[in-house]
Write a protein that holds these residues in place. Structure first.
Motif, short mmCIF file in Angstrom:
data_model
loop_
_atom_site.label_atom_id
_atom_site.label_comp_id
_atom_site.label_asym_id
_atom_site.label_seq_id
_atom_site.Cartn_x
_atom_site.Cartn_y
_atom_site.Cartn_z
N ARG A 240 19.20 81.69 25.97
CA ARG A 240 18.85 82.16 24.67
C ARG A 240 18.13 81.14 23.83
NH1 ARG A 240 23.70 84.72 21.23
NH2 ARG A 240 23.48 82.31 20.51
N GLY A 241 16.87 81.84 23.15
CA GLY A 241 16.27 80.86 22.33
C GLY A 241 15.21 80.45 22.90
N LEU A 242 15.01 80.25 24.24
CA LEU A 242 13.79 79.64 25.05
C LEU A 242 12.50 80.84 24.84
CD1 LEU A 242 13.04 77.34 26.91
CD2 LEU A 242 13.82 78.87 28.76
N SER A 243 11.62 80.17 24.90
CA SER A 243 10.26 80.91 24.73
C SER A 243 9.54 81.01 25.94
CB SER A 243 9.56 80.41 23.56
OG SER A 243 8.15 81.09 23.27
N LEU A 244 9.20 81.88 26.46
CA LEU A 244 8.58 82.24 27.78
C LEU A 244 7.27 83.06 27.90
CD1 LEU A 244 11.66 83.24 30.05
CD2 LEU A 244 10.77 80.79 29.91
N ALA A 245 6.39 82.76 28.66
CA ALA A 245 5.03 83.43 28.80
C ALA A 245 5.48 84.79 29.68
CB ALA A 245 4.03 82.73 29.20
N TRP A 246 5.33 85.85 29.30
CA TRP A 246 5.71 86.96 30.14
C TRP A 246 4.32 87.83 30.50
CZ3 TRP A 246 10.16 89.01 31.45
CH2 TRP A 246 11.40 88.27 30.90
N GLN A 247 3.99 87.99 31.83
CA GLN A 247 2.79 88.81 32.08
C GLN A 247 3.16 90.11 32.64
OE1 GLN A 247 1.49 85.81 35.25
NE2 GLN A 247 -0.34 85.50 34.07
N ALA A 248 2.25 90.96 32.44
CA ALA A 248 2.19 92.72 32.79
C ALA A 248 1.06 92.68 33.31
CB ALA A 248 2.94 93.06 31.77
N GLY A 249 1.13 93.79 34.39
CA GLY A 249 -0.03 93.94 35.07
C GLY A 249 0.32 94.96 36.30
N PHE B 109 -4.11 91.54 33.92
CA PHE B 109 -2.70 91.16 33.35
C PHE B 109 -2.77 90.59 32.05
CE2 PHE B 109 -1.53 91.62 37.52
CZ PHE B 109 -0.19 91.29 37.65
N SER B 110 -1.95 91.07 31.28
CA SER B 110 -1.85 90.62 29.87
C SER B 110 -0.44 89.61 29.52
CB SER B 110 -1.76 91.79 28.92
OG SER B 110 -0.48 92.36 28.98
N VAL B 111 -0.70 88.83 29.03
CA VAL B 111 0.33 87.85 28.76
C VAL B 111 0.74 87.60 27.13
CG1 VAL B 111 0.70 85.13 28.64
CG2 VAL B 111 -0.81 86.10 30.26
N LYS B 112 2.07 87.63 27.06
CA LYS B 112 2.83 87.75 25.72
C LYS B 112 3.87 86.69 25.78
CE LYS B 112 4.70 90.60 22.13
NZ LYS B 112 4.97 92.06 21.89
N MET B 113 3.98 85.85 24.56
CA MET B 113 4.74 84.84 24.65
C MET B 113 6.17 85.61 23.97
SD MET B 113 4.02 81.99 25.83
CE MET B 113 5.27 80.92 25.27
N MET B 114 7.25 85.43 24.48
CA MET B 114 8.49 86.20 23.70
C MET B 114 9.78 85.19 24.01
SD MET B 114 7.88 90.10 25.04
CE MET B 114 9.27 90.15 26.16
N THR B 115 10.63 85.24 23.20
CA THR B 115 11.69 84.42 23.02
C THR B 115 13.01 85.23 23.63
OG1 THR B 115 10.81 83.29 21.17
CG2 THR B 115 13.08 83.07 21.62
N LEU B 116 13.67 84.69 24.52
CA LEU B 116 14.80 85.23 25.20
C LEU B 116 16.02 85.45 23.72
CD1 LEU B 116 15.06 83.63 28.32
CD2 LEU B 116 13.99 85.78 27.87
N GLY B 117 16.59 86.46 23.71
CA GLY B 117 17.57 86.81 22.66
C GLY B 117 19.03 87.31 22.93
N ALA B 118 19.09 87.43 24.25
CA ALA B 118 20.26 87.80 24.80
C ALA B 118 20.67 89.41 24.39
CB ALA B 118 21.43 86.75 24.53
N ARG B 119 19.72 90.19 23.96
CA ARG B 119 19.95 91.35 23.48
C ARG B 119 20.87 92.36 24.28
NH1 ARG B 119 15.31 95.38 21.09
NH2 ARG B 119 16.69 96.93 20.48
#
Length: 192
Positions: free
Chosen positions: A50-59, A70-80
């Motif tokens: 939790r709190g770690l920022s990762l690059a997510w790819q989708a395509g 493919f698109s890339v988005k940086m997202m931070t894990l939040g344990a939602r």
């Protein structure tokens, strides 16, 4: 399917799976959406990330990542996915000089039955209750049941001798054993 090739969607359930904030934000005409099927699953990560920022790819599923499709988005894990859903049906009732605040618990697991109270998905039942005057926090308390007696001394300390008036503003969040609590949406509740 419409004659122009677009789809008209209606009768949809929104705010499912803990997405109340997104549902309340709404979406404009022609907004994109994701059709949720059993193929869409929650990513599984350890709570320690939790709190770690990762690059997510989708395509497209048949293509190699890192292509133009493919698109890339940086997202931070939040344990939602570990956080309990926001409690619902917040109520306030006068009880002598006090105000009895109550709510109904929701659950991520086994909550689809219509028979009685939903099961507790945590090791213990705990909530954080926040009482407001406008946007200002007056009081924040933890309770172990889906109710809180806001006694006359606390009311006088927070609001003065006039009390909160005809309604009271508060929020409730269930506390997760794994990841704590996220303050729920603030509700103005008529005191009956």
């Amino acid at each position: 399917l419409q004659p122009d090739g677009s789809w008209r969607l209606s009768g949809l359930l929104r705010g499912q799976g803990g997405s109340e904030a997104e549902a309340l934000a709404g979406a404009g005409a022609d907004a994109r959406f994701v059709l949720m099927t059993p193929a869409v699953t929650q990513a599984a990560f350890s709570a320690e990330l939790r709190g770690l920022s990762l690059a997510w790819q989708a395509g497209p599923d048949k293509e190699i990542p890192d292509t133009d499709n493919f698109s890339v988005k940086m997202m931070t894990l939040g344990a939602r996915g570990l956080k309990p859903f926001s409690p619902v049906h917040l109520r306030a009732a006068r009880s002598g000089g006090a105000i009895q605040l109550t709510w109904i618990r929701r659950t991520r697991y086994g909550g689809d039955s219509w028979e009685g109270e939903v099961p507790l998905a945590e090791l213990s039942e705990r909530y954080v209750l926040t009482i407001y005057d406008g946007e200002s926090v007056l009081r924040q308390v933890e309770t172990t049941s889906a109710e809180y007696l806001y006694d006359a001394a606390e009311i006088a300390e927070d609001f003065g001798p006039g009390g909160p008036g005809a309604s009271i503003r508060f929020s409730v969040a269930q506390i997760s054993d794994a990841v704590g609590a996220e303050i729920g949406s603030i509700s103005d509740v008529l005191i009956v």
